[in-house]
Design a protein around this motif. Structure first.
Motif, PDB file in Angstrom:
ATOM      1  N   VAL A 245       8.913 -16.363 -27.497  1.00 16.15           N
ATOM      2  CA  VAL A 245       8.165 -17.613 -27.340  1.00 16.15           C
ATOM      3  C   VAL A 245       8.901 -18.739 -28.072  1.00 16.15           C
ATOM      4  O   VAL A 245       9.074 -18.668 -29.294  1.00 16.15           O
ATOM      5  CB  VAL A 245       6.738 -17.477 -27.889  1.00 16.15           C
ATOM      6  CG1 VAL A 245       5.938 -18.743 -27.607  1.00 16.15           C
ATOM      7  CG2 VAL A 245       6.042 -16.259 -27.271  1.00 16.15           C
ATOM      8  N   SER A 248       7.939 -20.996 -31.914  1.00 16.84           N
ATOM      9  CA  SER A 248       6.796 -20.235 -32.416  1.00 16.84           C
ATOM     10  C   SER A 248       7.190 -19.394 -33.610  1.00 16.84           C
ATOM     11  O   SER A 248       8.284 -18.820 -33.654  1.00 16.84           O
ATOM     12  CB  SER A 248       6.219 -19.333 -31.326  1.00 16.84           C
ATOM     13  OG  SER A 248       5.079 -18.638 -31.813  1.00 16.84           O
ATOM     14  N   THR A 252       2.121 -16.143 -32.512  1.00 15.30           N
ATOM     15  CA  THR A 252       2.298 -16.600 -31.128  1.00 15.30           C
ATOM     16  C   THR A 252       0.964 -16.832 -30.421  1.00 15.30           C
ATOM     17  O   THR A 252       0.802 -17.791 -29.671  1.00 15.30           O
ATOM     18  CB  THR A 252       3.114 -15.577 -30.324  1.00 15.30           C
ATOM     19  OG1 THR A 252       2.475 -14.285 -30.423  1.00 15.30           O
ATOM     20  CG2 THR A 252       4.535 -15.472 -30.848  1.00 15.30           C
ATOM     21  N   GLU A 255      -0.479 -20.149 -32.215  1.00 17.76           N
ATOM     22  CA  GLU A 255       0.334 -21.347 -32.074  1.00 17.76           C
ATOM     23  C   GLU A 255       0.486 -21.773 -30.614  1.00 17.76           C
ATOM     24  O   GLU A 255       0.656 -22.960 -30.328  1.00 17.76           O
ATOM     25  CB  GLU A 255       1.705 -21.102 -32.705  1.00 17.76           C
ATOM     26  CG  GLU A 255       1.652 -20.843 -34.206  1.00 17.76           C
ATOM     27  CD  GLU A 255       2.998 -20.426 -34.754  1.00 17.76           C
ATOM     28  OE1 GLU A 255       4.020 -20.995 -34.314  1.00 17.76           O
ATOM     29  OE2 GLU A 255       3.038 -19.524 -35.620  1.00 17.76           O
ATOM     30  N   HIS A 256       0.452 -20.792 -29.709  1.00 16.92           N
ATOM     31  CA  HIS A 256       0.590 -21.066 -28.269  1.00 16.92           C
ATOM     32  C   HIS A 256      -0.541 -20.357 -27.523  1.00 16.92           C
ATOM     33  O   HIS A 256      -0.310 -19.625 -26.567  1.00 16.92           O
ATOM     34  CB  HIS A 256       1.957 -20.600 -27.768  1.00 16.92           C
ATOM     35  CG  HIS A 256       3.102 -21.288 -28.442  1.00 16.92           C
ATOM     36  ND1 HIS A 256       3.664 -22.456 -27.957  1.00 16.92           N
ATOM     37  CD2 HIS A 256       3.762 -21.006 -29.594  1.00 16.92           C
ATOM     38  CE1 HIS A 256       4.642 -22.851 -28.765  1.00 16.92           C
ATOM     39  NE2 HIS A 256       4.715 -21.979 -29.765  1.00 16.92           N
ATOM     40  N   GLU A 259      -1.015 -20.594 -23.481  1.00 16.76           N
ATOM     41  CA  GLU A 259       0.096 -19.959 -22.776  1.00 16.76           C
ATOM     42  C   GLU A 259       0.091 -18.460 -23.017  1.00 16.76           C
ATOM     43  O   GLU A 259       0.328 -17.666 -22.086  1.00 16.76           O
ATOM     44  CB  GLU A 259       1.426 -20.563 -23.224  1.00 16.76           C
ATOM     45  CG  GLU A 259       2.625 -20.020 -22.460  1.00 16.76           C
ATOM     46  CD  GLU A 259       3.946 -20.599 -22.925  1.00 16.76           C
ATOM     47  OE1 GLU A 259       4.947 -20.424 -22.208  1.00 16.76           O
ATOM     48  OE2 GLU A 259       3.978 -21.221 -24.023  1.00 16.76           O
TER      49      GLU A 259
END
Length: 275
Positions: A245, A248, A252, A255-256, A259
């Motif tokens: 990722v 990141s 993960t 933070e994302h 997605e």
């Protein structure tokens, strides 16, 4: 200075809860009496919360954390899965006063939990130590895992399985406390949980061949786990995809979040294609 993984997960838990709150999620994951239940598994009581309906999805958190770390994950997947969130042995509300702790022991716990819940097999998402547990579960109980997504997992505890700066900090923490006589139950439990990552895991690359289910191996490009180590894990699982990722760290899935949820869901619902 790199913070300890358990401290990182505590921060990530708070960040996840804050993010979930922004998304109008009010459920107190990890402390929801309406959804909470204990199961007697292998001599201890594992605390669980279940959300949604559909195919079972087991969520496994990391070192020093709890199911609350998945505050940004549960609402998304509960729309189409039966999400089984669990506090691992010696974590959260799953108390364990014994002095031993291992990833193999914990993987057997999760298999026993699925049996106790009358769940034949489940999809699995594991983060950090939970990613290690997901791999161990698939190796030791392959019939229990349909597909797995593991983010931030490592196979061994040294400066090749963890970034050197973090490993050096672990060394300092161990040397500073190794002769301490811990008095309270919490102090003893915290040390036991710390030692889990200090001495373990100890998984050989060849052992990953035992994982037969399709696997999505994930890492951040600035993770606590070196990218090459994450690549090795994916390369040695027969049916694995790799996702590094961008932009990141270790978290993960926080933070994302959007997605991460979408990609893992797509992986679960799309037939695996060998490349």
């Amino acid at each position: 200075m790199k913070i300890q993984k358990s401290r990182y997960l505590l921060f990530a838990c708070l960040l996840g809860i804050f993010s979930a709150s922004n998304a109008q999620v009010k459920t107190p994951y990890g402390d929801n009496t309406a959804a909470g239940k204990y199961y007697n598994v292998r001599g201890i009581k594992l605390y669980t919360e279940v959300y949604g309906s559909g195919k079972p999805l087991l969520l496994i958190h990391g070192n020093g954390g709890s199911m609350g770390n998945f505050a940004g994950t549960i609402p998304y997947f509960a729309k189409k899965y039966k999400v089984i969130a669990v506090d691992s042995r010696a974590h959260g509300k799953s108390k364990d006063s014994r002095d031993s702790l291992s990833f193999e022991m914990m993987a057997d716990d999760f298999a026993g939990l699925l049996d106790a819940m009358h769940v034949d097999s489940a999809y699995v998402i594991g983060w950090s130590d939970g990613g290690i547990n997901a791999l161990e579960l698939a190796m030791r109980h392959p019939d229990k895992v349909i597909k797995l997504a593991a983010t931030g997992a490592n196979l061994w505890p040294d400066s090749t399985g963890l970034i050197p700066s973090y490993w050096k900090q672990e060394q300092k923490d161990y040397e500073a406390k190794k002769n301490t006589v811990f008095k309270t139950a919490k102090e003893k439990n915290d040390w036991k949980v710390f030692l889990l990552d200090w001495f373990q895991p100890n998984i050989k690359l060849a052992e990953l061949k035992a994982i037969k289910c399709p696997s999505l191996i994930i890492g951040g490009d600035h993770d606590l786990i070196p990218t090459q180590h994450t690549v090795l894990i994916a390369q040695n699982i027969p049916n694995a995809y790799l996702w590094i990722v961008p932009n990141s760290g270790h978290g993960t899935l926080i933070e994302h979040r959007d997605e991460f949820n979408q990609k893992v869901d797509e992986f679960f619902t799309t037939p695996f294609k060998k490349r």
